[in-house]
Scaffold this active site. Structure first.
Site, PDB file in Angstrom:
ATOM      1  N   GLU A 144      -5.520  -8.397  -0.393  1.00 27.25           N
ATOM      2  CA  GLU A 144      -6.179  -8.077   0.884  1.00 27.25           C
ATOM      3  C   GLU A 144      -7.643  -7.815   0.585  1.00 27.25           C
ATOM      4  OE1 GLU A 144      -4.641  -5.230   3.688  1.00 27.25           O
ATOM      5  OE2 GLU A 144      -2.580  -5.678   3.093  1.00 27.25           O
ATOM      6  N   GLU A 182       0.828  -1.231   0.000  1.00 23.83           N
ATOM      7  CA  GLU A 182       0.000   0.000   0.000  1.00 23.83           C
ATOM      8  C   GLU A 182       0.850   1.265   0.000  1.00 23.83           C
ATOM      9  OE1 GLU A 182      -3.007  -0.259   3.103  1.00 23.83           O
ATOM     10  OE2 GLU A 182      -4.068  -1.832   2.012  1.00 23.83           O
TER      11      GLU A 182
HETATM   12  O1  AHR Z   1      -5.078  -5.981   7.000  1.00 22.17           O
HETATM   13  C1  AHR Z   1      -4.965  -4.849   7.808  1.00 22.17           C
HETATM   14  C2  AHR Z   1      -4.265  -3.698   7.102  1.00 22.17           C
HETATM   15  O2  AHR Z   1      -5.053  -3.232   6.050  1.00 22.17           O
HETATM   16  C3  AHR Z   1      -2.954  -4.023   6.433  1.00 22.17           C
HETATM   17  O3  AHR Z   1      -1.881  -3.974   7.300  1.00 22.17           O
HETATM   18  C4  AHR Z   1      -2.835  -2.954   5.398  1.00 22.17           C
HETATM   19  O4  AHR Z   1      -2.099  -3.360   4.282  1.00 22.17           O
HETATM   20  C5  AHR Z   1      -4.268  -2.592   5.079  1.00 22.17           C
HETATM   21  O5  AHR Z   1      -4.488  -1.235   5.130  1.00 22.17           O
END
Ligand code: AHR
Length: 503
Positions: free
Chosen positions: A295, A176
């Site tokens: 994610e 990210e």
């Molecule tokens: O999964 C929780 C968080 O969400 C992770 O660390 C990050 O990559 C995202 O913002």
């Protein structure tokens, strides 16, 4: 009496989207909250194995058949020094972990995690730090992990007790990096150049690896999708995947709208595909860029509780969302969306796996248990292997605050030719009414109906606890197969798995 609404679908084994890459059923363990310490690792627990890993958790993960697990972050990786987590445990430093403002004891690091992944039959998707670090740390790290021996870093691995290289195939180039919250946040040009040069160095060490460049943190980022375009301008020839991340929440308690978020997911995916293909065209490239949705999940229940947590403790209960029944329905819809995009999505990670926004929960020194979202994830992972077929669905639709023409019935179909099995995943988004669903399966001659699994509950807000599995599937669905046609009544707000086979 009111007539039930009707939906229908035609499935044909010749209408193939793509072979499903089983890695779309991946997950994620970050050094965050109780995911590692008190989650997968608790050396003093009565169920701990000789390495300190909880055997009850290993069993629950194995039942999910998770093919790949992303590690060690997440936001955490952007200030992580991988060297802290290898070598004799008593010499490892305690560090301030800046992303989640905790203390990282470094009792678990790369080698331990690789050991754990083997125990649960998973590969590791390793993320590197492109926040505070860069090319040098990355090339040393991959030499430590993947080089057979005879050099400084590979011999250090051997000294640490790992004679054979880990041969980690999949690597994420940071996490990210478009997000202002990220330690070492970058502009797309800054990130793209760094990712490109880091990828080049890593491939020189091990040309067999696969690399994932960071896409946007979510589709609402102001820089989306220009971030993807700029990043890929720099990295297109060096990387194999671009990442997508997205989390959902029913913050204004509008379930009809919430359950339509599969459409948002699909729109996000299609926009990233279009951006990849634009850069492909611009570069006159023959290479296809794939998507790693590394994610995804529901994340909002724990937001308020997290504000009360004091900083600088080890493994506090962060991001411990307690999922309800409607969350499980949305998870099912997201998995259907991945299957429908199986030609371009080749990896995806439910974020996360244990305790932190997770399907599996543990009590410290106590029991482990399954959240509602465990079930659709398990069904998709266990039964969703093979070829994704393109279903022709016609369903009545509804409108919500954010969406128009939302089909009440959403469905994906998986054909496992080798096993001679067909699995139909179907969601009824109608929160009040059952629906008649008829499915034309005439191309599957000689198949019979094995089972119709249903996840349903009359309370959308029902939750599981350590003591009681209030939301769990049953096998008493009413689907019938006759003359090449399946007839089923999908109960209101339900997740359905209809399985056929030739055996
Ligand atoms: O999964 C929780 C968080 O969400 C992770 O660390 C990050 O990559 C995202 O913002």
């Amino acid at each position: 009496m009111n007539q039930l609404k009707k939906a229908k679908m035609v499935v044909d084994k010749e209408f193939k989207i793509a072979e499903i890459d089983s890695r779309i059923y991946g997950s994620f363990i970050e050094h965050l909250g109780r995911a590692v310490y008190g989650g997968i690792y608790e050396p003093d627990h009565q169920n701990a194995d000789e390495h300190g890993f909880r055997k009850d958790v290993i069993d629950l993960v194995k039942d999910l058949q998770v093919p790949i697990v992303r590690y060690p972050g997440g936001n955490m990786v952007s200030a992580y020094d991988w060297e802290d987590g290898v070598g004799p445990k008593e010499e490892r430093p305690r560090r301030l972990e800046l992303a989640w403002r905790t203390i990282e004891p470094n009792d678990v690091g790369t080698n331990e995690f690789v050991d754990w992944a083997k125990k649960v039959n998973s590969e590791v998707m390793m993320a590197i730090n492109l926040g505070t670090r860069g090319i040098d740390a990355a090339r040393n790290f991959i030499e430590y992990c993947n080089h057979p021996g005879g050099t400084y870093w590979s011999d250090l691995r051997k000294e640490h007790g790992y004679e054979q290289p880990h041969n980690i195939k999949t690597w994420c180039l940071g996490n990210e990096m478009d997000g202002p919250w990220q330690v070492g946040h970058k502009t797309a040009d800054e990130y793209g150049r760094l990712a490109q040069e880091t990828a080049k160095a890593m491939r020189l060490v091990d040309p067999s690896i696969e690399l994932v460049a960071c896409g946007s943190s979510n589709s609402r980022m102001p820089t989306f999708p220009q971030w993807e375009a700029t990043t890929l301008e720099h990295t297109y020839d060096e990387v194999d995947f671009i990442s997508l991340h997205q989390y959902f929440g029913n913050r204004d308690n509008d379930s009809e709208n919430y359950l339509a978020n599969g459409l948002e997911m699909d729109h996000f995916i299609k926009t990233v595909i279009a951006t990849c293909d634009y850069i492909k065209a611009k570069k006159r490239s023959k290479k296809q860029m794939y998507l790693s949705f590394d994610e995804w999940n529901v994340w909002y229940h724990s937001n308020q509780a997290d504000k009360q947590i004091d900083p600088w403790t080890i493994a506090p209960p962060q991001l411990e969302d307690h999922y309800n029944f409607e969350d499980a329905l949305l998870v099912g819809s997201i998995l259907i969306t991945f299957l429908k995009n199986a030609d371009r999505i080749k990896m995806a990670c439910m974020a996360q796996l244990v305790n932190v926004i997770a399907p599996i929960m543990t009590e410290n020194e106590g029991r482990s248990w399954k959240q509602t979202i465990y079930y659709p994830y398990m069904h998709a992972s266990v039964f969703g292997r093979g070829v994704s077929l393109k279903p022709a669905i016609s369903s009545p639709v509804y409108d919500t605050k954010d969406f128009t023409d939302v089909p009440y019935v959403d469905s994906a179909v998986v054909y496992n030719e080798e096993q001679e099995e067909v699995t139909i995943f179907a969601l009824n988004r109608h929160v009040h009414e059952s629906l008649e669903f008829s499915i034309d399966v005439r191309s599957f001659e000689g198949y019979h109906l094995d089972e119709h699994i249903v996840l349903e509950h009359d309370d959308l807000k029902a939750v599981n606890t350590v003591d009681e599995q209030v939301v769990k599937p049953h096998h008493n669905g009413n689907a019938k197969l006759d003359n090449g046609s399946i007839q089923a009544v999908l109960s209101n707000a339900s997740w359905n798995v209809i399985r056929l086979s030739k055996r």
